[in-house]
Write an enzyme that holds these catalytic residues in place. Structure first.
Site, PDB file in Angstrom:
ATOM      1  N   SER A 174      -6.222   6.721   4.269  1.00  0.00           N
ATOM      2  CA  SER A 174      -5.926   5.601   5.164  1.00  0.00           C
ATOM      3  C   SER A 174      -6.154   5.927   6.638  1.00  0.00           C
ATOM      4  O   SER A 174      -5.999   5.082   7.501  1.00  0.00           O
ATOM      5  CB  SER A 174      -4.477   5.181   4.967  1.00  0.00           C
ATOM      6  N   CYS A 175      -6.531   7.164   6.933  1.00  0.00           N
ATOM      7  CA  CYS A 175      -6.589   7.611   8.324  1.00  0.00           C
ATOM      8  C   CYS A 175      -7.967   7.344   8.938  1.00  0.00           C
ATOM      9  O   CYS A 175      -8.980   7.795   8.433  1.00  0.00           O
ATOM     10  CB  CYS A 175      -6.193   9.093   8.327  1.00  0.00           C
TER      11      CYS A 175
END
Length: 143
Positions: free
Chosen positions: A17-18
């Site tokens: 998700s980064c």
């Protein structure tokens, strides 16, 4: 993969998700840099890996702990009060505490977070030399 006769490996420690992790992955792919991905959320770092990463930091824990992360704010603690082993246990249980991405090569060169200038250090030497030659040629043409 072999560059200049020696095997060279880069590990990209990330979480899916980064955004910075995705940028780092895209940059490495764009520059044909071979790397292996290690998802720290589904496959938390081992004690040994965390010790290696800590030993390579300039400022220790403050380099690798994401104080802005929700996990950190929820835990409400002062990392300075923790021993190294307590900190490593805490990160093992809460991998979201780590700043990401962490890019590490087998020459013990490490970068935390994505920085386009600093990530160039992970390019093979031959590639950097060639890039430098091209930049020098361009500068001569432009002048």
């Amino acid at each position: 993969q072999v560059y200049g006769g020696s095997a060279y490996m880069i590990t990209l420690f990330l979480s899916p998700s980064c955004t910075s992790c995705r940028k780092a992955r895209a940059w490495l792919n764009e520059h044909d840099v071979k790397f292996q991905e290690h998802n720290i959320i589904t496959n938390p770092l081992s004690h040994e890996e965390l010790m290696t990463i800590l030993s390579l930091t300039e400022n220790g824990t403050e380099d690798i702990i994401s104080t802005r992360s929700k996990v950190f704010q929820k835990l409400d603690l002062d990392v300075d009060d923790l021993s190294v082993s307590e900190l490593i246990d805490l990160i093992s249980q809460n991998p979201g505490l780590l700043r990401r991405p962490i890019i590490l090569d087998d020459h013990k060169h490490m970068q935390i977070g994505f920085n386009e200038d600093e990530i160039r250090a992970f390019l093979p030497k031959d590639y950097r030399k060639q890039e430098l030659r091209q930049a020098t040629i361009r500068a001569e043409i432009d002048s």
